[in-house]
Design a protein around this motif. Sequence first.
Motif, PDB file in Angstrom:
ATOM      1  N   GLY A 179       0.818  -1.219   0.000  1.00 41.36           N
ATOM      2  CA  GLY A 179       0.000   0.000   0.000  1.00 41.36           C
ATOM      3  C   GLY A 179       0.844   1.258   0.000  1.00 41.36           C
TER       4      GLY A 179
ATOM      5  N   GLU B 170       1.511   3.491  -3.598  1.00 44.65           N
ATOM      6  CA  GLU B 170       0.363   3.913  -4.402  1.00 44.65           C
ATOM      7  C   GLU B 170       0.452   5.404  -4.722  1.00 44.65           C
TER       8      GLU B 170
ATOM      9  N   ALA C 290      -2.868   4.189   2.178  1.00 49.40           N
ATOM     10  CA  ALA C 290      -3.134   2.761   2.087  1.00 49.40           C
ATOM     11  C   ALA C 290      -2.047   1.971   2.814  1.00 49.40           C
TER      12      ALA C 290
ATOM     13  N   ARG D 219      -1.855  -2.343   3.792  1.00 47.55           N
ATOM     14  CA  ARG D 219      -2.430  -3.684   3.984  1.00 47.55           C
ATOM     15  C   ARG D 219      -3.313  -3.760   5.240  1.00 47.55           C
TER      16      ARG D 219
ATOM     17  N   PHE E 200      -5.930  -1.711   5.509  1.00 46.41           N
ATOM     18  CA  PHE E 200      -6.700  -0.562   5.029  1.00 46.41           C
ATOM     19  C   PHE E 200      -7.810  -0.115   5.983  1.00 46.41           C
TER      20      PHE E 200
ATOM     21  N   THR F  65      -4.632  -2.635  -4.981  1.00 49.81           N
ATOM     22  CA  THR F  65      -5.033  -2.247  -3.634  1.00 49.81           C
ATOM     23  C   THR F  65      -6.314  -3.013  -3.333  1.00 49.81           C
TER      24      THR F  65
ATOM     25  N   GLU G  76      -4.987  -9.001   2.354  1.00 49.73           N
ATOM     26  CA  GLU G  76      -5.102  -8.230   3.595  1.00 49.73           C
ATOM     27  C   GLU G  76      -5.698  -9.018   4.757  1.00 49.73           C
TER      28      GLU G  76
END
Lengths: 291, 940
Positions: free
Chosen positions: B423, B426, B532, B534, B536, B702, B899
């Motif tokens: 993440g 991004e 972001a 992992r 989230f 994502t 995730e």
Amino acid sequence: MGSWKEYSVVKTLDEAVHKLSTAIEPVKIIAGGTDLLLEIQQGHQPIVHTLIDVNNIDEMKCLEVRGQRLFIGAAVAVSKITNSPLVKQHALAVSEATGLIGGPQVRNAATIGGNVAHALPAADGMISLVAMDTQAVIYKDKSFVEVPIMSLFKGPGQSTLEKTEILVGFYFNLKQPGEASAFDRVMRPQGVALPILNNAIWIKRNRNIIEDIRIVFGPSGPVPTRAERVEEVLKGYAMEQSYIDLAKKTLRETVKFRTSKMRATAAYRYELADLLLERVLKKAWERTEEV
Amino acid sequence: MENEKMITFEVNGKLVSLEKKPGEMLADLLRERLGLTGTKIGCNEAECGACTVVIDGEAILSCNFPAEKAHGKQITTIEGLATKKENGNGNGRQGEYTVHPLQDAFIRYGAVQCGFCIPGQIMTSYALLESNPEPSVEEIQYALKDTLCRCAGYPSIIGAVQAASESIRTGNPISDPVVPIARDAGRIVGHSVYRPDSIAKVTGSAIYSDDLHFDGMLHARVKRAMIPAGIVESIDTSAAEALPGVKAVLTAKDLFAEKVHGLVIKDWPVMVGVGEKVRYVGDAIAIVAADTRDIATEAIKLIQVKIKPLPIVNSAVLAHKEDAPQIHESGNLLKHIKVRKGDMDSGFADADVVLEHTFFTNPNDHAFLEPECSIARPLENGRMEIYVGSQIPYADREQVASVLGLEEEQVRIIGQLIGGGFGGKEDIAGQVHAAMLAQKTGQPVKLLFDRQESLIVHPKRHATQIKLKVGAKSDGQLTAVETELYGDTGAYASLGEKVMTRATTHASGPYEIPNVKADCYAMYTNNPPAGAFRGFGVLQSAFAVETMMDMLAEELKVDLIKLREMNALRVGSVTNTGQLLDESVGLLECIEKVKTALYEKAGSDPFKPVFDQNDPNIVRSWGFAVAYKNTGLGGGAPDKAGAEIELLPDGVFEVRSASAELGQGLPTVLQLTAAEELGQGVDQVRVLLSDTDLTPDGGPTTASRQTYVTGNAVRHAAQAMRDLLTAELAERYDVNPEKITFIEGLAQIDRIQVPLADISKTLRADKVEPKVLYTYWAPETKPLGQGGKMHVAFSFAAQAVQVEVNLLSGEVKVPQVITANDVGFAINPLGLQGQIEGGAIMGIGHALTEDFVITDGQVITDRLARYRIPSIHYTPKITSFIVEHPTKDGPFGGKGVGEIVLIPTIPAITNAVYNAVGVRVDSLPVDQEKIRMAKVKQMV
């Protein structure tokens, strides 16, 4: 814009001393360089002009029995010390402590001289050497001088070594029957990789009596100090829980720990000191039975 | 006297003699002067082990080893382990290399994920096996202690080292580990295969951005504010410009088109100019390109910046106060997110017991081992190429183009291998700055972050304060859950709104609750941006709600697993956002699997404290937690991915998508999917990712979405390719299409077999391009607040974790983890295992070691040495169950996995700590001092 301009490899102590006094300043001795180079890179030490590499000076690379003492050269890699059968036989605390310095790859480069000369109040290897009542060998004015290891420390990160003095190595006595040593520490899993507290103990046993003992905690002040009052409580008495408890009480009364931000409060350090004192003392004691 | 100007040493059996360079480290010499880029630099501070080489038989960190010290020594690097075969056509997987048994074992055991740490892992292991041919697990852990793997492939690494050791000793070939296949495995999907990029990754030939070099390439550095809040009063770049070797110095006044970037909301200034506001320490003030990195670094120091400090807003709660200083013109509130279901008054009135508690989660850094690196290369035709490891190549393209004043098509993002993302890759890091400097100078420009810059600049995990109020009947039936969240999104929005939306919608856990109310305030502060990471947002709320479930079980004296089973989401449940779950809810099976294994291991009362038989100060217990996590963007966002497949003239199908591979194993998933549909083996399918000129947009990598979205796109594209070939062949050979099938490398046309290579060539000769493009649109979802389907699917998980606590020190260890994950369908079982194990270990890190410390906007944790990620010592014994409740629109039933695997680990650990020692952890990470001091208090 590297960390140095000139890298000079010397083969003898005299050559090193000569370089130290003639090379373009600022000048620093480098052995493993694992701490020094990072500190320069990260701006905690000024950039140097000359680095003098002492890794090829035979005396400083030596690890051997000399008479009734073990000699460890200052430029011996800590992994060599950890794995040395001689060190394991005569000073298990030193083997244990050096085995915990940095990580495995760092230990292959880092040296015991650097660990001591850095004068950090809780350096694992150094603390264990203090417990062994180590004498440091310094090359100064063309001769070798022996001083107690404790006299090397001026303050946190400051050693008493003068510019043209070279830390050559360390002597401590070979293990006699009834003697043993041990080391342990407690880390915090978050943040900097420094122990919250470490502890090294050397002990001499006579039947069930602690005939002699040396106890060192790090960090317990700006320079390493022995917990002498605690030693007194145990010295000459039987290895019994009541004396250990008394030693813990004395420890709280006489050894000063401080709070360091994001690492530990003093109160927590006393808790760990209790734990380490008992654990390390018992470990050292059990080892005395093995002879 | 030896030549004092030269260093001479042997590397990989070859003698080299090079001129000395002041200040040069061995790693730089190897990489830059010898082109041995297999040796990686992850931290440049002797922490991560990625740069390990073997010098005279010993593992050494080359990033901290003066090159001059190597004089006269023998050095082995990763490039020295495998030998290239003379004739270059070895057996399939190993191809042109004869690999060392360690390299072979790393591939077979799935120890290779993002691959960045792998050269270091293999070289450290190599030195170990040279001195200790038969190491125990403890000895392997001791030797690899400081060779970090953020994908946390440690269990596979240990297995691989053991297997290699055995193979070297016995001379027997290495056999594959046992990894169960998918329950309804197909011909190809659901079976384990080796990663297509693994041979490159174990031999050091895999190229990451910083391994690239172009002629005339300049090096860039960024002047950062290093003050969290203020107004820039002046910037003086004259001394930097005058420094010899400096080619360009740019500031905000050089921006002539778009001045900000951002993924959803463009609020992040490319540079902060005079009179403008500094909002966090990482804000860029000026950028420099110079002949060397050292000169650029020197130039940055010469830039004089005056900033008038402003009051610092250092937390989300403070930011929400009425009199708080305003960080953006729009205020400090990025978004107020609401979830409403049922009626709270009656929900709490129905409750026999109501509990309330506030929880705190800390910021975390992704600590991917590959620091951010971008290279911008201007072309003569006015186009700009960017070489970068990015999770969203098309978003990079848009953001770079808008700042450069170019059309999007004039920018080409050429995605490189990514050394971990999670993440954190991004957002824009150096892409825009490198491109601006390249545009200005007309030369290629490399912008590499050092570790300190990486830690300071890129978005973190949101620090979150979560107040939970839970009502339940005396039997445990939940009647109402009310949540108030404050999320610290830092200086800029990044994906903050999305992250905190996920935190809010998942705030009451994977339970069916009639009455739910959640309010989340996503707040701007002067801390580094949060975006972001992992998990989230769900990671944060799961910690709160799963701790609360244990508190409730204790209060009600109900079994804590039964409490969860009773309330668990199942088929037919309606979520708190009003989504009816009509399929694919494997939560109860996950719980069942973990529960059964737990009882087998720990007896019928696993949550009681058990004292060690030899040491009364060591106590162990288990903790339990469950979780769910959406697959895909959802919430009404159009979620689509394009995939292209071409039958190349050599008979290989090339699958193309701009989706990103960060180590999670996407190429394998796409390869398996295409091979299954096209009747081929995996060797007949090649995957090309992340090039905006050559591959269609796969959307962001994502939200655990790529297996589902791009996986579906590839599946459909493969079917379309099959149809296209069938139609063409049916006509050419005048046979019924039903009599045409595809087998390994061939088309079976009635009774004759034609090589695919021939078909490709024939079609091309007839001007028929054997190429199809398919754009897959995930089923439509509804925005939050409208009820209905908010997400296309959810993954579910349950975990039980054993902790071992030292009562005297408070130290916590995690010896065992039992985990069950409902992934729909295990398309790529070996890759899945890596995700599950790595996720659990990352969870252990979040619970026990990782603390990103920010004090008044200043980053304290600005070195890897201060941000501890789990080493191999943290590897628990992991028992894993794959649960497969297929989702009907997923590829072969598959849903997201990236995730979910780490979310329950954290509350399972903290719950276990409570069960062991009675100390409730309500803020992360676990603090051993707090545990010990709480015990001291209990004793008084």
